[in-house]
Every structure is written in structure tokens, then in C-alpha cells.
Design a protein around this motif. Structure first.
Motif, PDB file in Angstrom:
ATOM      1  N   LYS A 129     -12.752  25.661  -7.313  1.00 34.88           N
ATOM      2  CA  LYS A 129     -12.570  24.277  -6.868  1.00 34.88           C
ATOM      3  C   LYS A 129     -13.837  23.716  -6.243  1.00 34.88           C
ATOM      4  CE  LYS A 129      -8.277  24.070  -8.035  1.00 34.88           C
ATOM      5  NZ  LYS A 129      -7.943  23.417  -9.284  1.00 34.88           N
ATOM      6  N   ALA A 130     -14.669  24.597  -5.656  1.00 34.89           N
ATOM      7  CA  ALA A 130     -15.874  24.140  -4.974  1.00 34.89           C
ATOM      8  C   ALA A 130     -16.825  25.310  -4.755  1.00 34.89           C
ATOM      9  CB  ALA A 130     -15.518  23.502  -3.626  1.00 34.89           C
ATOM     10  N   LEU A 131     -18.050  24.982  -4.360  1.00 32.89           N
ATOM     11  CA  LEU A 131     -19.050  25.973  -3.976  1.00 32.89           C
ATOM     12  C   LEU A 131     -19.712  25.466  -2.701  1.00 32.89           C
ATOM     13  CD1 LEU A 131     -21.575  27.833  -6.192  1.00 32.89           C
ATOM     14  CD2 LEU A 131     -22.343  26.723  -4.106  1.00 32.89           C
ATOM     15  N   ILE A 132     -19.727  26.322  -1.684  1.00 31.54           N
ATOM     16  CA  ILE A 132     -20.400  26.028  -0.419  1.00 31.54           C
ATOM     17  C   ILE A 132     -21.618  26.933  -0.346  1.00 31.54           C
ATOM     18  CG2 ILE A 132     -20.216  26.104   2.102  1.00 31.54           C
ATOM     19  CD1 ILE A 132     -17.160  25.713   1.714  1.00 31.54           C
ATOM     20  N   GLY A 133     -22.776  26.347  -0.163  1.00 30.57           N
ATOM     21  CA  GLY A 133     -24.005  27.131  -0.103  1.00 30.57           C
ATOM     22  C   GLY A 133     -24.243  27.735   1.270  1.00 30.57           C
ATOM     23  N   LYS A 134     -24.794  28.943   1.270  1.00 32.36           N
ATOM     24  CA  LYS A 134     -25.228  29.599   2.516  1.00 32.36           C
ATOM     25  C   LYS A 134     -26.667  29.197   2.771  1.00 32.36           C
ATOM     26  CE  LYS A 134     -22.501  33.829   1.771  1.00 32.36           C
ATOM     27  NZ  LYS A 134     -22.617  35.270   1.485  1.00 32.36           N
ATOM     28  N   PRO A 135     -27.059  28.964   3.988  1.00 30.38           N
ATOM     29  CA  PRO A 135     -26.222  28.960   5.189  1.00 30.38           C
ATOM     30  C   PRO A 135     -25.356  27.701   5.224  1.00 30.38           C
ATOM     31  CG  PRO A 135     -28.445  28.317   5.771  1.00 30.38           C
ATOM     32  CD  PRO A 135     -28.455  28.651   4.296  1.00 30.38           C
ATOM     33  N   TYR A 136     -24.210  27.799   5.847  1.00 22.22           N
ATOM     34  CA  TYR A 136     -23.259  26.691   5.912  1.00 22.22           C
ATOM     35  C   TYR A 136     -22.912  26.412   7.366  1.00 22.22           C
ATOM     36  CZ  TYR A 136     -20.276  30.764   6.341  1.00 22.22           C
ATOM     37  OH  TYR A 136     -19.759  31.962   6.741  1.00 22.22           O
ATOM     38  N   GLU A 137     -22.319  25.267   7.577  1.00 22.79           N
ATOM     39  CA  GLU A 137     -21.827  24.884   8.901  1.00 22.79           C
ATOM     40  C   GLU A 137     -20.313  25.059   8.915  1.00 22.79           C
ATOM     41  OE1 GLU A 137     -23.757  23.960  11.475  1.00 22.79           O
ATOM     42  OE2 GLU A 137     -25.528  24.210  10.205  1.00 22.79           O
ATOM     43  N   ALA A 138     -19.753  25.336  10.071  1.00 20.92           N
ATOM     44  CA  ALA A 138     -18.304  25.520  10.188  1.00 20.92           C
ATOM     45  C   ALA A 138     -17.548  24.315   9.643  1.00 20.92           C
ATOM     46  CB  ALA A 138     -17.924  25.782  11.645  1.00 20.92           C
ATOM     47  N   VAL A 139     -18.072  23.126   9.839  1.00 22.73           N
ATOM     48  CA  VAL A 139     -17.387  21.919   9.376  1.00 22.73           C
ATOM     49  C   VAL A 139     -17.204  21.918   7.853  1.00 22.73           C
ATOM     50  CG1 VAL A 139     -19.464  20.468   9.201  1.00 22.73           C
ATOM     51  CG2 VAL A 139     -17.244  19.412   9.669  1.00 22.73           C
ATOM     52  N   GLN A 140     -18.130  22.523   7.115  1.00 23.06           N
ATOM     53  CA  GLN A 140     -17.979  22.600   5.662  1.00 23.06           C
ATOM     54  C   GLN A 140     -16.769  23.457   5.288  1.00 23.06           C
ATOM     55  OE1 GLN A 140     -22.336  23.737   5.338  1.00 23.06           O
ATOM     56  NE2 GLN A 140     -21.998  22.803   3.330  1.00 23.06           N
ATOM     57  N   ILE A 141     -16.578  24.545   6.003  1.00 17.53           N
ATOM     58  CA  ILE A 141     -15.430  25.422   5.751  1.00 17.53           C
ATOM     59  C   ILE A 141     -14.141  24.700   6.146  1.00 17.53           C
ATOM     60  CG2 ILE A 141     -14.341  27.623   6.334  1.00 17.53           C
ATOM     61  CD1 ILE A 141     -17.017  27.866   4.711  1.00 17.53           C
ATOM     62  N   LEU A 142     -14.145  24.048   7.295  1.00 17.04           N
ATOM     63  CA  LEU A 142     -12.950  23.340   7.772  1.00 17.04           C
ATOM     64  C   LEU A 142     -12.590  22.181   6.844  1.00 17.04           C
ATOM     65  CD1 LEU A 142     -13.741  23.416  11.583  1.00 17.04           C
ATOM     66  CD2 LEU A 142     -12.172  24.911  10.310  1.00 17.04           C
ATOM     67  N   ASP A 143     -13.581  21.456   6.344  1.00 18.92           N
ATOM     68  CA  ASP A 143     -13.319  20.372   5.401  1.00 18.92           C
ATOM     69  C   ASP A 143     -12.716  20.923   4.106  1.00 18.92           C
ATOM     70  OD1 ASP A 143     -14.286  18.491   7.172  1.00 18.92           O
ATOM     71  OD2 ASP A 143     -16.198  18.216   6.154  1.00 18.92           O
ATOM     72  N   THR A 144     -13.149  22.097   3.700  1.00 20.39           N
ATOM     73  CA  THR A 144     -12.606  22.729   2.498  1.00 20.39           C
ATOM     74  C   THR A 144     -11.142  23.103   2.706  1.00 20.39           C
ATOM     75  OG1 THR A 144     -14.781  23.551   1.884  1.00 20.39           O
ATOM     76  CG2 THR A 144     -12.897  24.668   0.901  1.00 20.39           C
ATOM     77  N   LEU A 145     -10.809  23.583   3.886  1.00 21.32           N
ATOM     78  CA  LEU A 145      -9.408  23.899   4.194  1.00 21.32           C
ATOM     79  C   LEU A 145      -8.546  22.659   4.021  1.00 21.32           C
ATOM     80  CD1 LEU A 145      -9.734  26.105   7.404  1.00 21.32           C
ATOM     81  CD2 LEU A 145      -9.265  26.871   5.075  1.00 21.32           C
ATOM     82  N   LYS A 146      -9.018  21.535   4.547  1.00 20.82           N
ATOM     83  CA  LYS A 146      -8.267  20.279   4.453  1.00 20.82           C
ATOM     84  C   LYS A 146      -8.141  19.825   3.003  1.00 20.82           C
ATOM     85  CE  LYS A 146      -9.872  18.783   8.962  1.00 20.82           C
ATOM     86  NZ  LYS A 146     -10.895  17.988   9.619  1.00 20.82           N
ATOM     87  N   ALA A 147      -9.184  20.017   2.231  1.00 21.23           N
ATOM     88  CA  ALA A 147      -9.200  19.505   0.859  1.00 21.23           C
ATOM     89  C   ALA A 147      -8.358  20.316  -0.118  1.00 21.23           C
ATOM     90  CB  ALA A 147     -10.651  19.443   0.346  1.00 21.23           C
ATOM     91  N   PHE A 148      -8.308  21.634   0.060  1.00 17.15           N
ATOM     92  CA  PHE A 148      -7.703  22.479  -0.966  1.00 17.15           C
ATOM     93  C   PHE A 148      -6.500  23.293  -0.522  1.00 17.15           C
ATOM     94  CE2 PHE A 148     -12.172  21.981  -2.310  1.00 17.15           C
ATOM     95  CZ  PHE A 148     -11.934  21.243  -3.453  1.00 17.15           C
ATOM     96  N   ALA A 149      -6.206  23.330   0.755  1.00 20.91           N
ATOM     97  CA  ALA A 149      -5.091  24.181   1.191  1.00 20.91           C
ATOM     98  C   ALA A 149      -3.878  23.358   1.588  1.00 20.91           C
ATOM     99  CB  ALA A 149      -5.531  25.048   2.353  1.00 20.91           C
TER     100      ALA A 149
END
Length: 119
Positions: free
Chosen positions: A99-119
Motif C-alpha cells: 500500500k505504501a513505502l516509508i523511507g528510512k530514516p523516518y519520523e514517527a508521524v509518518q508511521i502514525l499517519d500510515t496507521l490512520k490511512a490503512f488500518a
């Protein structure tokens, strides 16, 4: 409580992602190889899978293809979290079923936004 599977061969990355997810109220299950992620996805039925690409035994792209080919795990959204962050990597990730790719290094907000978008 929602459950996420995190797969990365780096203990540091597993700890970092686990901390972000658990602080957001998620239960986490971890794996360190692509093949272990497939087994745990079938057994645990997580709401979302965070998957590294570069790992020993089976890379994340192959693991994603196998997850997408299995009727039990196909509905689970896969998000790559990887140092492979070129435009071609994003395209290839989508072609594998992610569904998506988050590049390292990442910020916590990118992970949290992904939770909202796909879970």
C-alpha cells in the motif's frame, strides 16, 4: 486493541517501530525474516504489516508477493519501511502489492499517519 506485525532484521529498527506503535495503543508482533513474517501473518492476523526490504533469507518484496498470493493474508495491508527509497522502489513496492513505502530514516508521524490511512 489493533495488532501490527513488524518485520525487520535490525533489532534497533524493531525496537523503534514497536515503541511508536505501542505508544499509539497498538499491540505488536515482530519477525526478523521474510519467511517468519509470512508464518506470523497467517497465525496472528494483524491489521497491518510493516515490512523491511533488505533482509536475509527472503527479501521483503518476495515476502510481500507471497502474502498477496495467499487468500488468508492478501487482505492485510503491507507497508514497506526501508532504506530503498528511490522513485523506482516506490513503484516496485506497489507492483508487489504494498500500500505504501516509508523511507528510512523516518519520523514517527509518518508511521502514525500510515496507521490512520490503512488500518
Amino acid at each position: 486493541m489493533a495488532k501490527a506485525l513488524i518485520c525487520d532484521d535490525s533489532p534497533v529498527e524493531l525496537t523503534k517501530l514497536r515503541g511508536i506503535l505501542e505508544s499509539a495503543g497498538w499491540h505488536t508482533v515482530t519477525a526478523t525474516t521474510g519467511s517468519e513474517a509470512i508464518v506470523k501473518a497467517r497465525a496472528e492476523k494483524p491489521a497491518l504489516i510493516f515490512l523491511d526490504v533488505i533482509m536475509p533469507d527472503m527479501d521483503g518484496f518476495e515476502a510481500c508477493r507471497q502474502l498477496q498470493a495467499d487468500a488468508e493474508t492478501k487482505p492485510i495491508p503491507v507497508v514497506f519501511v526501508t532504506s530503498k527509497n528511490q522513485k523506482a522502489d516506490h513503484l516496485w513496492a506497489r507492483m508487489q502489492g504494498a500500500k505504501a513505502l516509508i523511507g528510512k530514516p523516518y519520523e514517527a508521524v509518518q508511521i502514525l499517519d500510515t496507521l490512520k490511512a490503512f488500518a
